[in-house]
Design a protein around this motif. Structure first.
Motif, PDB file in Angstrom:
ATOM      1  N   TRP A 263      -5.746   2.242  -5.124  1.00 35.71           N
ATOM      2  CA  TRP A 263      -4.454   1.567  -5.294  1.00 35.71           C
ATOM      3  C   TRP A 263      -4.635   0.055  -5.441  1.00 35.71           C
ATOM      4  O   TRP A 263      -3.799  -0.618  -6.068  1.00 35.71           O
ATOM      5  N   LEU A 264      -5.709  -0.495  -4.877  1.00 39.87           N
ATOM      6  CA  LEU A 264      -5.957  -1.927  -4.996  1.00 39.87           C
ATOM      7  C   LEU A 264      -6.198  -2.323  -6.448  1.00 39.87           C
ATOM      8  O   LEU A 264      -5.821  -3.424  -6.873  1.00 39.87           O
ATOM      9  N   PHE A 265      -6.810  -1.434  -7.207  1.00 38.34           N
ATOM     10  CA  PHE A 265      -7.021  -1.695  -8.634  1.00 38.34           C
ATOM     11  C   PHE A 265      -5.685  -1.863  -9.352  1.00 38.34           C
ATOM     12  O   PHE A 265      -5.493  -2.813 -10.117  1.00 38.34           O
ATOM     13  N   PHE A 266      -4.760  -0.942  -9.094  1.00 36.49           N
ATOM     14  CA  PHE A 266      -3.453  -1.037  -9.739  1.00 36.49           C
ATOM     15  C   PHE A 266      -2.707  -2.295  -9.299  1.00 36.49           C
ATOM     16  O   PHE A 266      -2.018  -2.932 -10.091  1.00 36.49           O
ATOM     17  N   GLN A 267      -2.863  -2.657  -8.040  1.00 37.50           N
ATOM     18  CA  GLN A 267      -2.217  -3.863  -7.537  1.00 37.50           C
ATOM     19  C   GLN A 267      -2.778  -5.102  -8.227  1.00 37.50           C
ATOM     20  O   GLN A 267      -2.024  -5.977  -8.661  1.00 37.50           O
ATOM     21  N   SER A 268      -4.099  -5.186  -8.338  1.00 36.88           N
ATOM     22  CA  SER A 268      -4.713  -6.377  -8.924  1.00 36.88           C
ATOM     23  C   SER A 268      -4.415  -6.496 -10.412  1.00 36.88           C
ATOM     24  O   SER A 268      -4.373  -7.603 -10.957  1.00 36.88           O
ATOM     25  N   LYS A 269      -4.192  -5.353 -11.078  1.00 32.81           N
ATOM     26  CA  LYS A 269      -3.892  -5.373 -12.506  1.00 32.81           C
ATOM     27  C   LYS A 269      -2.398  -5.473 -12.784  1.00 32.81           C
ATOM     28  O   LYS A 269      -1.986  -5.487 -13.955  1.00 32.81           O
ATOM     29  N   GLY A 270      -1.600  -5.546 -11.734  1.00 32.97           N
ATOM     30  CA  GLY A 270      -0.162  -5.702 -11.919  1.00 32.97           C
ATOM     31  C   GLY A 270       0.541  -4.454 -12.376  1.00 32.97           C
ATOM     32  O   GLY A 270       1.671  -4.514 -12.888  1.00 32.97           O
ATOM     33  N   ILE A 271      -0.076  -3.297 -12.214  1.00 29.98           N
ATOM     34  CA  ILE A 271       0.582  -2.037 -12.582  1.00 29.98           C
ATOM     35  C   ILE A 271       1.628  -1.730 -11.526  1.00 29.98           C
ATOM     36  O   ILE A 271       1.334  -1.695 -10.331  1.00 29.98           O
ATOM     37  N   PRO A 272       2.887  -1.513 -11.904  1.00 29.38           N
ATOM     38  CA  PRO A 272       3.994  -1.490 -10.940  1.00 29.38           C
ATOM     39  C   PRO A 272       4.097  -0.199 -10.127  1.00 29.38           C
ATOM     40  O   PRO A 272       4.958   0.641 -10.363  1.00 29.38           O
ATOM     41  N   VAL A 273       3.183  -0.056  -9.157  1.00 23.31           N
ATOM     42  CA  VAL A 273       3.321   1.036  -8.198  1.00 23.31           C
ATOM     43  C   VAL A 273       3.343   0.459  -6.787  1.00 23.31           C
ATOM     44  O   VAL A 273       3.163   1.180  -5.816  1.00 23.31           O
TER      45      VAL A 273
END
Length: 440
Positions: A263-273
């Motif tokens: 989930w940290l990957f999605f957070q760092s890439k700004g993916i809205p989850v």
């Protein structure tokens, strides 16, 4: 005992396990050597700690969680300074701190002594866990426990935290179940859950195989014993130290996305989850979906899966969907991964991924430190290759285990003419319930 049966002395039965115990002791010693650069002063400098790859939670928490002065659960400290672990682990820390404080007054020396005493306990837990795993694996596969004794990822992660305590309890639970001592299995499982939360996943594995075999009494005895043991060790703190006791549960609920989690990957890439609440719900939903798939697999497979296979799948699902995936979590999975599928090729691939992650997380944290030079660390993209490396390699192992369940002839353990060496009452049990007509 009939006239043809011979009782084998305990010493004779223990001899085959002696080399494994020695290898486990070697692994425990190597894990200590890995952190020697920090033990001699490196922990007082963040950059030195990370660049020598010798970080541990044990030393700093002696100061930061009031262990140097008082009981972690009853201490009059701010909520965020209370021990964020279940009570068995917290009291293990407390008892060791008593010994550390009793020898000398210098708090710095106490902290090093606290680390040394903790390492002795964790080393013993590793040896015990390896021997218990070997006993579960059985005579033909006991050497599979070498993976837990001396694999690189275990050596590197052994003394980051107190996870080996829960590992020994979990292996004890599995052996007690295999020997059909359900009450002891339940007590050990309850203590394991009161040490680290992840052994709770094993109750689900036992339930699914109970549903398929209708062996309800052993399961209910284990469930009741686990609940009883958990209540016995938790109740005093719930009554007399409520705020300290609930710290672990509040922290787990409120904790945001942390190192190692996909989930940290999605957070760092700004993916809205994101947003802590969103990730918590998404993680729980993802885990529920994976557990549902495991349940369907367990109840629809042409042959009842082995207990270790379901435990491995459930635990891997828990780790992959969690908000945090610390380097030491590899210690949770190694024995169950090996018992589920002792095939060296995917295990080596996964170990390489874990070693790369162990290196990458500290180099990444070096880059985040305001006290380090820019050339000492790595950036986001390099770090996330390590994060996804673990996810992918564990996913590959899960896929092989699923294949083995759907095609039992591919299961290398069952090729040794066994059904379920760790299954206890499930071993050679008849199916009583299944989802597919062919199995029924």
């Amino acid at each position: 005992m009939t006239s043809t049966e011979v009782r084998v002395p305990f010493a004779a039965r223990a001899v085959p396990y002696l080399p494994l115990g020695l290898f486990a002791a070697l692994g425990a010693t190597l894990a200590y050597v890995v952190r020697l650069p920090c033990r001699t002063g490196g922990w007082n400098d963040q950059v030195t700690t990370y660049t020598n790859f010798c970080y541990t939670d044990i030393y700093p928490l002696y100061f930061d969680r009031a262990l140097s002065t008082q009981d972690p659960y009853f201490a009059a400290v701010p909520f965020d300074k209370q021990v964020e672990y279940p009570v068995v682990l917290g009291e293990v820390m407390q008892v060791i701190s008593w010994f550390a404080r009793a020898v000398g007054a210098d708090v710095g020396a106490q902290a090093v002594r606290f680390y040394d005493l903790t390492v002795i306990l964790l080393g013993v837990c590793l040896v015990v866990g390896v021997l218990l795993m070997a006993a579960v694996a059985g005579p033909t596969r006991r050497w599979d426990a070498l993976w837990y004794a001396i694999s690189p990822a275990v050596v590197l992660a052994a003394y980051i935290n107190w996870d080996l305590v829960a590992g020994a309890l979990s292996m004890g639970m599995l052996l007690a179940w295999a020997r059909r001592r359900q009450m002891l299995a339940g007590v050990l499982l309850g203590l394991a859950i009161a040490t680290k939360f992840y052994p709770l996943m094993f109750l689900g594995a036992l339930f699914l195989l109970t549903l398929r075999t209708a062996r309800w009494r052993p399961f209910l005895v284990t469930l009741g014993s686990a609940a009883g043991a958990w209540i016995v060790v938790n109740a005093p703190f719930m009554i007399f130290a409520w705020e300290g006791w609930r710290r672990f549960y509040v922290f787990s609920q409120e904790r945001g996305v942390d190192w190692g989690s996909p989930w940290l990957f999605f957070q760092s890439k700004g993916i809205p989850v994101l947003g802590t609440g969103d990730v918590s719900k998404l993680g729980m939903a993802s885990l529920a979906i994976l557990c549902l798939g495991i349940a369907v697999l367990a109840l629809a497979a042409p042959r009842r899966p082995r207990l270790a296979q379901i435990c491995f799948l459930a635990l891997a699902a828990f780790m992959m969907t969690n908000k945090v995936w610390s380097p030491q979590f590899v210690l949770w999975l190694v024995p169950f991964a090996v018992l589920a599928r002792p095939n060296w090729k995917p295990l080596v691939l996964w170990q390489l991924a874990e070693v790369w992650y162990f290196i990458a997380i500290w180099l990444y944290l070096v880059a985040q430190s305001p006290f380090s030079r820019n050339d000492l660390g790595i950036g986001d993209d390099t770090y996330f290759t390590a994060v996804w490396g673990r996810v992918i390699t564990i996913g590959i192992m899960m896929a092989f285990v699923v294949r083995d369940i759907l095609r039992p002839d591919k299961d290398v353990v069952r090729q040794d003419d066994v059904d379920d060496q760790g299954g206890g009452v499930f071993d050679d049990a008849r199916d009583r319930f299944a989802l597919t007509p062919a199995v029924r």
